[in-house]
Scaffold this motif. Structure first.
Motif, PDB file in Angstrom:
ATOM      1  N   THR A 112       0.831  -1.206   0.000  1.00 29.51           N
ATOM      2  CA  THR A 112       0.000   0.000   0.000  1.00 29.51           C
ATOM      3  C   THR A 112       0.863   1.252   0.000  1.00 29.51           C
ATOM      4  O   THR A 112       0.600   2.197  -0.749  1.00 29.51           O
ATOM      5  N   LEU A 113       1.907   1.255   0.819  1.00 31.31           N
ATOM      6  CA  LEU A 113       2.819   2.409   0.852  1.00 31.31           C
ATOM      7  C   LEU A 113       3.467   2.642  -0.518  1.00 31.31           C
ATOM      8  O   LEU A 113       3.503   3.771  -1.018  1.00 31.31           O
ATOM      9  N   ILE A 114       3.958   1.572  -1.115  1.00 26.80           N
ATOM     10  CA  ILE A 114       4.602   1.687  -2.425  1.00 26.80           C
ATOM     11  C   ILE A 114       3.581   2.088  -3.490  1.00 26.80           C
ATOM     12  O   ILE A 114       3.869   2.918  -4.360  1.00 26.80           O
ATOM     13  N   SER A 115       2.375   1.544  -3.408  1.00 26.71           N
ATOM     14  CA  SER A 115       1.324   1.856  -4.381  1.00 26.71           C
ATOM     15  C   SER A 115       0.949   3.333  -4.336  1.00 26.71           C
ATOM     16  O   SER A 115       0.830   3.983  -5.375  1.00 26.71           O
ATOM     17  N   VAL A 116       0.747   3.861  -3.136  1.00 28.99           N
ATOM     18  CA  VAL A 116       0.403   5.280  -3.000  1.00 28.99           C
ATOM     19  C   VAL A 116       1.540   6.138  -3.549  1.00 28.99           C
ATOM     20  O   VAL A 116       1.307   7.106  -4.286  1.00 28.99           O
ATOM     21  N   ALA A 117       2.779   5.777  -3.228  1.00 27.11           N
ATOM     22  CA  ALA A 117       3.933   6.523  -3.746  1.00 27.11           C
ATOM     23  C   ALA A 117       3.969   6.473  -5.277  1.00 27.11           C
ATOM     24  O   ALA A 117       4.232   7.485  -5.934  1.00 27.11           O
ATOM     25  N   ALA A 118       3.657   5.319  -5.856  1.00 23.35           N
ATOM     26  CA  ALA A 118       3.656   5.178  -7.321  1.00 23.35           C
ATOM     27  C   ALA A 118       2.558   6.023  -7.961  1.00 23.35           C
ATOM     28  O   ALA A 118       2.778   6.688  -8.979  1.00 23.35           O
ATOM     29  N   ILE A 119       1.363   6.001  -7.368  1.00 29.49           N
ATOM     30  CA  ILE A 119       0.246   6.792  -7.906  1.00 29.49           C
ATOM     31  C   ILE A 119       0.558   8.281  -7.836  1.00 29.49           C
ATOM     32  O   ILE A 119       0.361   9.023  -8.795  1.00 29.49           O
ATOM     33  N   VAL A 120       1.055   8.714  -6.693  1.00 25.76           N
ATOM     34  CA  VAL A 120       1.399  10.131  -6.527  1.00 25.76           C
ATOM     35  C   VAL A 120       2.511  10.517  -7.500  1.00 25.76           C
ATOM     36  O   VAL A 120       2.430  11.559  -8.164  1.00 25.76           O
ATOM     37  N   ALA A 121       3.533   9.687  -7.637  1.00 22.99           N
ATOM     38  CA  ALA A 121       4.632   9.975  -8.565  1.00 22.99           C
ATOM     39  C   ALA A 121       4.116  10.060 -10.005  1.00 22.99           C
ATOM     40  O   ALA A 121       4.500  10.968 -10.756  1.00 22.99           O
ATOM     41  N   TYR A 122       3.249   9.131 -10.400  1.00 19.69           N
ATOM     42  CA  TYR A 122       2.653   9.126 -11.747  1.00 19.69           C
ATOM     43  C   TYR A 122       1.969  10.454 -12.024  1.00 19.69           C
ATOM     44  O   TYR A 122       2.197  11.099 -13.052  1.00 19.69           O
ATOM     45  N   LYS A 123       1.136  10.895 -11.087  1.00 20.44           N
ATOM     46  CA  LYS A 123       0.389  12.137 -11.280  1.00 20.44           C
ATOM     47  C   LYS A 123       1.316  13.358 -11.251  1.00 20.44           C
ATOM     48  O   LYS A 123       1.211  14.228 -12.106  1.00 20.44           O
ATOM     49  N   VAL A 124       2.211  13.411 -10.276  1.00 26.63           N
ATOM     50  CA  VAL A 124       3.095  14.580 -10.153  1.00 26.63           C
ATOM     51  C   VAL A 124       4.021  14.695 -11.362  1.00 26.63           C
ATOM     52  O   VAL A 124       4.150  15.771 -11.953  1.00 26.63           O
ATOM     53  N   LEU A 125       4.662  13.598 -11.737  1.00 29.11           N
ATOM     54  CA  LEU A 125       5.615  13.654 -12.852  1.00 29.11           C
ATOM     55  C   LEU A 125       4.940  14.024 -14.174  1.00 29.11           C
ATOM     56  O   LEU A 125       5.471  14.824 -14.940  1.00 29.11           O
ATOM     57  N   LEU A 126       3.766  13.473 -14.437  1.00 32.24           N
ATOM     58  CA  LEU A 126       3.100  13.768 -15.705  1.00 32.24           C
ATOM     59  C   LEU A 126       2.421  15.138 -15.709  1.00 32.24           C
ATOM     60  O   LEU A 126       2.501  15.872 -16.691  1.00 32.24           O
ATOM     61  N   GLU A 127       1.753  15.496 -14.610  1.00 31.01           N
ATOM     62  CA  GLU A 127       1.025  16.766 -14.589  1.00 31.01           C
ATOM     63  C   GLU A 127       1.932  17.981 -14.472  1.00 31.01           C
ATOM     64  O   GLU A 127       1.536  19.078 -14.851  1.00 31.01           O
ATOM     65  N   SER A 128       3.161  17.807 -13.987  1.00 35.15           N
ATOM     66  CA  SER A 128       4.100  18.933 -13.934  1.00 35.15           C
ATOM     67  C   SER A 128       5.100  18.885 -15.097  1.00 35.15           C
ATOM     68  O   SER A 128       5.977  19.728 -15.198  1.00 35.15           O
ATOM     69  N   SER A 129       4.918  17.911 -15.990  1.00 33.31           N
ATOM     70  CA  SER A 129       5.803  17.797 -17.163  1.00 33.31           C
ATOM     71  C   SER A 129       5.309  18.719 -18.278  1.00 33.31           C
ATOM     72  O   SER A 129       4.297  19.405 -18.136  1.00 33.31           O
ATOM     73  N   GLN A 130       5.995  18.711 -19.400  1.00 37.71           N
ATOM     74  CA  GLN A 130       5.559  19.503 -20.549  1.00 37.71           C
ATOM     75  C   GLN A 130       4.199  19.050 -21.065  1.00 37.71           C
ATOM     76  O   GLN A 130       3.462  19.838 -21.640  1.00 37.71           O
ATOM     77  N   MET A 131       3.847  17.794 -20.841  1.00 45.21           N
ATOM     78  CA  MET A 131       2.539  17.289 -21.283  1.00 45.21           C
ATOM     79  C   MET A 131       1.404  17.854 -20.435  1.00 45.21           C
ATOM     80  O   MET A 131       0.295  17.993 -20.912  1.00 45.21           O
ATOM     81  N   GLN A 132       1.676  18.140 -19.169  1.00 48.57           N
ATOM     82  CA  GLN A 132       0.714  18.689 -18.222  1.00 48.57           C
ATOM     83  C   GLN A 132      -0.515  17.800 -18.036  1.00 48.57           C
ATOM     84  O   GLN A 132      -1.595  18.294 -17.702  1.00 48.57           O
ATOM     85  N   ALA A 133      -0.361  16.513 -18.259  1.00 49.30           N
ATOM     86  CA  ALA A 133      -1.515  15.624 -18.176  1.00 49.30           C
ATOM     87  C   ALA A 133      -1.081  14.186 -17.976  1.00 49.30           C
ATOM     88  O   ALA A 133      -0.030  13.777 -18.449  1.00 49.30           O
ATOM     89  N   THR A 134      -1.936  13.441 -17.288  1.00 43.04           N
ATOM     90  CA  THR A 134      -1.740  12.004 -17.194  1.00 43.04           C
ATOM     91  C   THR A 134      -2.220  11.384 -18.507  1.00 43.04           C
ATOM     92  O   THR A 134      -2.825  12.064 -19.338  1.00 43.04           O
ATOM     93  N   VAL A 135      -1.990  10.105 -18.678  1.00 40.36           N
ATOM     94  CA  VAL A 135      -2.405   9.416 -19.901  1.00 40.36           C
ATOM     95  C   VAL A 135      -3.912   9.548 -20.104  1.00 40.36           C
ATOM     96  O   VAL A 135      -4.385   9.842 -21.207  1.00 40.36           O
ATOM     97  N   GLY A 136      -4.691   9.349 -19.043  1.00 38.43           N
ATOM     98  CA  GLY A 136      -6.145   9.471 -19.148  1.00 38.43           C
ATOM     99  C   GLY A 136      -6.579  10.848 -19.618  1.00 38.43           C
ATOM    100  O   GLY A 136      -7.480  10.985 -20.450  1.00 38.43           O
ATOM    101  N   LYS A 137      -5.945  11.885 -19.096  1.00 39.05           N
ATOM    102  CA  LYS A 137      -6.278  13.254 -19.510  1.00 39.05           C
ATOM    103  C   LYS A 137      -5.869  13.498 -20.970  1.00 39.05           C
ATOM    104  O   LYS A 137      -6.578  14.177 -21.714  1.00 39.05           O
ATOM    105  N   MET A 138      -4.732  12.940 -21.380  1.00 34.22           N
ATOM    106  CA  MET A 138      -4.280  13.113 -22.761  1.00 34.22           C
ATOM    107  C   MET A 138      -5.290  12.550 -23.756  1.00 34.22           C
ATOM    108  O   MET A 138      -5.461  13.092 -24.842  1.00 34.22           O
TER     109      MET A 138
END
Length: 163
Positions: free
Chosen positions: A50-76
């Motif tokens: 659970t700890l690793i999963s939450v960290a992975a979900i948060v990392a996925y969202k933070v890395l993609l939403e603050s990247s040049q794409m500004q969006a997760t895959v679903g948003k894209m």
């Protein structure tokens, strides 16, 4: 700013949820497999998972939403981007701040340790309630968007043409 329909955000979240569920499922198989048949070890592995999963979900969202794409895959898929109050790209700090509802999953650890499924159900209901705050804001911002002072906007056609 043009804002997406509520259902576009919902389906984008479901797409992201499926992506993360696959990652989390594989992680759980590995960790529970390590735990063997000892119930206590399995519970510990679930907590670690659970700890690793939450960290992975948060990392996925933070890395993609603050990247040049500004969006997760679903948003894209829907041509949706996340921007700050001025319409610019989010900083990693803002993107992290926007993920606080996903941190609620950490409460589920206490559910595993203390009360079984009841606490997990309450966390799920809280997450649904947070999404429903979308309907209270005239700009269609959920409470986590307001907390991070950001907007989820329609930025193009995306992979699926809507409307």
């Amino acid at each position: 700013m043009t804002y997406p329909q509520w259902w576009e955000r919902l389906v984008a979240g479901i797409i992201d949820g499926i992506i993360m569920a696959i990652v989390v499922f594989i992680l759980n198989l590995i960790l529970v497999g390590i735990g063997g048949t000892n119930f206590t070890v399995i519970r510990i592995m679930i907590i670690i998972s659970t700890l690793i999963s939450v960290a992975a979900i948060v990392a996925y969202k933070v890395l993609l939403e603050s990247s040049q794409m500004q969006a997760t895959v679903g948003k894209m898929v829907f041509g949706i981007k996340v921007v700050d109050g001025a319409g610019q790209r989010l900083t990693p700090k803002q993107a992290l701040m926007r993920t606080w509802p996903w941190w609620l999953q950490l409460i589920a650890i206490f559910g595993i340790v203390i009360s079984g499924m009841l606490l997990n159900v309450l966390v799920a209901l809280a997450l649904i309630g947070i999404f429903c705050t979308f309907f209270m804001d005239p700009l269609g911002r959920c409470i986590h968007d307001q907390t991070a002072n950001c907007h989820v906007i329609k930025a193009g056609e995306g992979m699926i043409k809507v409307g």
